[in-house]
Design a protein around this motif. Structure first.
Motif, short mmCIF file in Angstrom:
data_model
loop_
_atom_site.label_atom_id
_atom_site.label_comp_id
_atom_site.label_asym_id
_atom_site.label_seq_id
_atom_site.Cartn_x
_atom_site.Cartn_y
_atom_site.Cartn_z
N ALA A 156 -5.43 58.83 68.04
CA ALA A 156 -6.27 59.59 68.97
C ALA A 156 -6.91 58.72 70.05
CB ALA A 156 -7.35 60.34 68.19
N ALA A 202 -4.38 59.07 62.09
CA ALA A 202 -4.71 60.07 63.12
C ALA A 202 -5.85 59.58 64.01
CB ALA A 202 -5.08 61.40 62.46
N GLU A 203 -6.87 58.97 63.41
CA GLU A 203 -8.00 58.43 64.18
C GLU A 203 -7.52 57.33 65.12
OE1 GLU A 203 -12.11 57.69 62.30
OE2 GLU A 203 -11.16 55.71 62.36
N ARG A 226 -5.39 56.53 71.80
CA ARG A 226 -4.35 56.31 72.81
C ARG A 226 -4.21 54.85 73.21
NH1 ARG A 226 -4.07 61.72 76.41
NH2 ARG A 226 -4.58 63.11 74.71
#
Length: 194
Positions: free
Chosen positions: A49, A45-46, A51
């Motif tokens: 995030a 997830a990190e 992008r």
């Protein structure tokens, strides 16, 4: 006047002595080659995030680190030696090829882009409790955190991500002490970038 001169001499001597020790970056370059940029994450997830990487790239990084963990994690003969470096409760018993040892828990993964469009190289990260820095299985530490204004970008010696790492040597208290700890940081402790 005399005490001021003595104070200046002491400062000068300290500066000369500290100038003799190579910086942590110099030590890293000597052992792992010139620096290359990597991204370090504690979770998929990190990673997503930011992008900068797709979900698939982030998952591939975490999967590769987990798959390689048993082969690449630092190995210690005693749990206490491992925990001295990685913290209480941070080391687990393992076996490989009939050998028993303790290794720190995997705390993250890195993504490094190989030169000349060679794709990505992934690796596991281990958090040292003494200096709160992340290290690869080979002992290369990540430095200059926030590289390029992004707090997940670091630099690491290029051979730490280009060469496959296999940790087979089990470290004992005496071998760790003689090298100054995991990663061989015997001559310097403070002032690392990051």
């Amino acid at each position: 006047m005399r005490s001021a001169a003595a104070g200046l001499s002491a400062v000068g001597a300290a500066a000369m002595l500290s100038g003799c020790d190579p910086s942590p970056e110099e030590l890293s370059r000597k052992q792992f080659g010139p620096p290359t940029e990597v991204a370090a994450f504690s979770s998929v997830a990190e990673c997503v995030a930011t992008r900068d990487y797709t979900q698939q790239q982030c998952e591939a990084g975490q999967r590769a680190a987990a798959n390689d963990d048993n082969r690449t994690a630092p190995r210690f003969a005693d749990k206490s030696v491992c925990e001295d470096q990685f913290g209480s409760g941070s080391c687990q018993p393992r076996t490989d090829g009939g050998q028993s040892f303790f290794s720190p828990l995997l705390t993250g993964f890195l993504i490094g882009q190989l030169a000349n469009g060679g794709g990505y190289r992934y690796g596991g990260l281990y958090r040292d409790r003494r200096d709160d820095r992340s290290y690869t299985g080979s002992g290369a530490w990540l430095y200059n955190g926030g590289y390029g204004g992004r707090n997940y970008r670091y630099q690491v010696g290029s051979s730490a991500i280009t060469a496959p790492v296999t940790t087979s040597r089990i470290q004992t208290r005496s071998s760790v002490v003689s090298r100054g700890g995991f990663g061989g940081r015997s001559s310097t402790r403070g002032g690392w970038g990051g």
